[in-house]
Design a protein around this motif. Structure first.
Motif, PDB file in Angstrom:
ATOM      1  N   GLU A 204     -13.489   1.381  -5.015  1.00  0.00           N
ATOM      2  CA  GLU A 204     -14.332   0.630  -5.938  1.00  0.00           C
ATOM      3  C   GLU A 204     -15.673   1.346  -6.064  1.00  0.00           C
ATOM      4  O   GLU A 204     -16.188   1.880  -5.079  1.00  0.00           O
TER       5      GLU A 204
ATOM      6  N   THR B  14     -14.352   2.624  -0.202  1.00  0.00           N
ATOM      7  CA  THR B  14     -13.002   3.183  -0.156  1.00  0.00           C
ATOM      8  C   THR B  14     -12.296   2.768   1.126  1.00  0.00           C
ATOM      9  O   THR B  14     -12.914   2.608   2.176  1.00  0.00           O
ATOM     10  N   THR B  15     -10.982   2.596   1.016  1.00  0.00           N
ATOM     11  CA  THR B  15     -10.116   2.403   2.174  1.00  0.00           C
ATOM     12  C   THR B  15      -9.145   3.565   2.193  1.00  0.00           C
ATOM     13  O   THR B  15      -8.408   3.790   1.226  1.00  0.00           O
TER      14      THR B  15
ATOM     15  N   HIS C 291      -7.604  -8.668  -8.900  1.00  0.00           N
ATOM     16  CA  HIS C 291      -7.295  -7.651  -7.892  1.00  0.00           C
ATOM     17  C   HIS C 291      -5.902  -7.090  -8.135  1.00  0.00           C
ATOM     18  O   HIS C 291      -4.935  -7.819  -8.382  1.00  0.00           O
TER      19      HIS C 291
ATOM     20  N   ARG D 246      -3.658  -5.861  -6.326  1.00  0.00           N
ATOM     21  CA  ARG D 246      -2.587  -6.215  -5.376  1.00  0.00           C
ATOM     22  C   ARG D 246      -2.677  -7.698  -5.000  1.00  0.00           C
ATOM     23  O   ARG D 246      -2.416  -8.083  -3.881  1.00  0.00           O
TER      24      ARG D 246
ATOM     25  N   ASP E 251      -7.519   2.113  -1.451  1.00  0.00           N
ATOM     26  CA  ASP E 251      -8.321   1.320  -2.387  1.00  0.00           C
ATOM     27  C   ASP E 251      -9.619   2.045  -2.661  1.00  0.00           C
ATOM     28  O   ASP E 251     -10.151   2.747  -1.778  1.00  0.00           O
TER      29      ASP E 251
ATOM     30  N   TYR F 277       0.812  -1.211   0.000  1.00  0.00           N
ATOM     31  CA  TYR F 277       0.000   0.000   0.000  1.00  0.00           C
ATOM     32  C   TYR F 277       0.851   1.269   0.000  1.00  0.00           C
ATOM     33  O   TYR F 277       0.322   2.366  -0.114  1.00  0.00           O
TER      34      TYR F 277
ATOM     35  N   ASP G 258     -12.889  -0.898 -10.410  1.00  0.00           N
ATOM     36  CA  ASP G 258     -11.941  -0.964  -9.299  1.00  0.00           C
ATOM     37  C   ASP G 258     -10.519  -0.585  -9.676  1.00  0.00           C
ATOM     38  O   ASP G 258      -9.618  -0.639  -8.851  1.00  0.00           O
ATOM     39  N   THR G 259     -10.311  -0.182 -10.922  1.00  0.00           N
ATOM     40  CA  THR G 259      -8.981   0.234 -11.371  1.00  0.00           C
ATOM     41  C   THR G 259      -9.103   1.540 -12.137  1.00  0.00           C
ATOM     42  O   THR G 259      -9.908   1.647 -13.065  1.00  0.00           O
TER      43      THR G 259
ATOM     44  N   ARG H 215     -12.435   2.418   6.554  1.00  0.00           N
ATOM     45  CA  ARG H 215     -13.080   1.799   5.391  1.00  0.00           C
ATOM     46  C   ARG H 215     -14.510   2.324   5.335  1.00  0.00           C
ATOM     47  O   ARG H 215     -15.233   2.279   6.330  1.00  0.00           O
TER      48      ARG H 215
END
Length: 337
Positions: A121, A101-102, A214, A216, A119, A61, A142-143, A79
């Protein structure tokens, strides 16, 4: 000559008709109007947050981390799941946009949300406004810079069914991209209202099975060889272990708080942990929980359909009987001239 009805007889006939209408409405109303309320489209509190002031953040991260930087750091992480309901919608379903979101909160506060984002999405779907289950097509972006892809949301996620029972429900996990069973753990009282707590347990769950794209998902691990030279390079994959407690207001089925103790880590083929992504032990802040609970209690209140039905039947019966007596009562004959 045609004899006119007295005004009292005309009024009694009209009242008789009104009484019959009230009786009919009273008997039919429970079949036409559902006592349960669908989730409103204009909810005031639409975000659920889980915060950990001392989460452990792994190197995957830390975008600017170098080889000599520590493998993990400690910092505040939250989160967030934010839900927007809107059109197209009807009494049973509504379109939903869900942002997950994180955030690394210290960096977000000092440098802006973009800098603190770990992160993100965006999910789009239709949801059942009573059960909370996803219906129709589901897509997730998500990207950054790539279009949304097809996805599946099974089990509960945004809410539980109305009149939630003390039993197990499958609950969707966004990292694993599948539902994981929960079990009813206990009931509690918060601010005078009973809530149900469901517990979800995950043990070395591989992310690759349900979320193979994913960003990561993997981590390269190079062991040191003899004489300090380069050794063998292997690839570890992301796994999730831990527990989640979901607190639900049972009448509405709405989630009012979440407690997460989650360990997201990389493991080699044999299962040995080789690195950390995130270790989070957080829960919904108390003030957020109070606002979400008040909203859920209001949504869970039934429409007073049965009361309205009973009132219509009782009034209709009284009016019908009284009007019937007057209407059917023989008329007095007038005096002959």
């Amino acid at each position: 000559m045609v004899r006119m009805l007295p005004k009292s007889r005309v009024l009694s006939i009209l009242a008789l008709g009104l009484g019959c209408i009230l009786l009919g409405v009273g008997f039919v109303l429970p079949r036409l109007v559902d006592a349960d309320r669908p989730v409103p489209l204009d909810l005031g509190d639409t975000q659920l947050t889980v915060s950990d002031p001392e989460a452990t953040i792994g190197k995957a991260y830390l975008a600017t981390a170098g080889e000599k930087d520590p493998d993990v750091i400690t910092g505040p992480v939250s989160r967030n799941v934010a839900v927007t309901l809107g059109d197209p919608s009807d009494s049973d379903e509504a379109a939903a946009t869900v942002g997950v979101t994180t955030m690394r909160d210290d960096m977000a506060e000092s440098m802006g949300d973009q800098a603190g984002l770990l992160d993100a999405e965006i999910w789009t779907m239709s949801v059942d406004r009573y059960s909370g289950e996803a219906t129709g097509d589901v897509k997730v972006a998500d990207t950054l810079g790539t279009p949304a892809g097809e996805a599946t949301v099974d089990g509960q996620w945004l809410k539980f069914p109305e009149n939630t029972e003390q039993t197990g429900y499958p609950f969707f996990d966004t990292l694993l991209r599948r539902a994981v069973p929960t079990s009813f753990d206990r009931s509690e009282e918060i601010d005078g209202h009973e809530v149900y707590v469901f517990r979800q347990e995950m043990d070395a769950e591989p992310v690759m099975e349900g979320n193979p794209h994913h960003m990561r998902l993997t981590q390269n691990v190079t062991t040191e060889g003899k004489d300090g030279g380069p050794g063998k390079s292997t690839v570890s994959t992301l796994h999730r272990s831990g527990t989640r407690e979901i607190t639900v207001e049972p009448s509405s089925g709405m989630i009012v708080s979440v407690r997460e103790d989650l360990h997201d880590y990389y493991a080699a083929e044999g299962g040995a942990e080789t690195g950390l992504l995130l270790d989070l032990h957080g829960e919904t802040p108390e003030e957020d929980r109070g606002a979400l609970l008040s909203q859920a209690v209001e949504v869970g209140e039934d429409r007073p359909v049965r009361t309205w039905s009973l009132v219509c039947v009782v009034i209709g019966a009284i009016v019908t009987v009284a009007a019937g007596v007057v209407t059917l009562r023989p008329q007095r004959k007038g005096r002959k001239e």
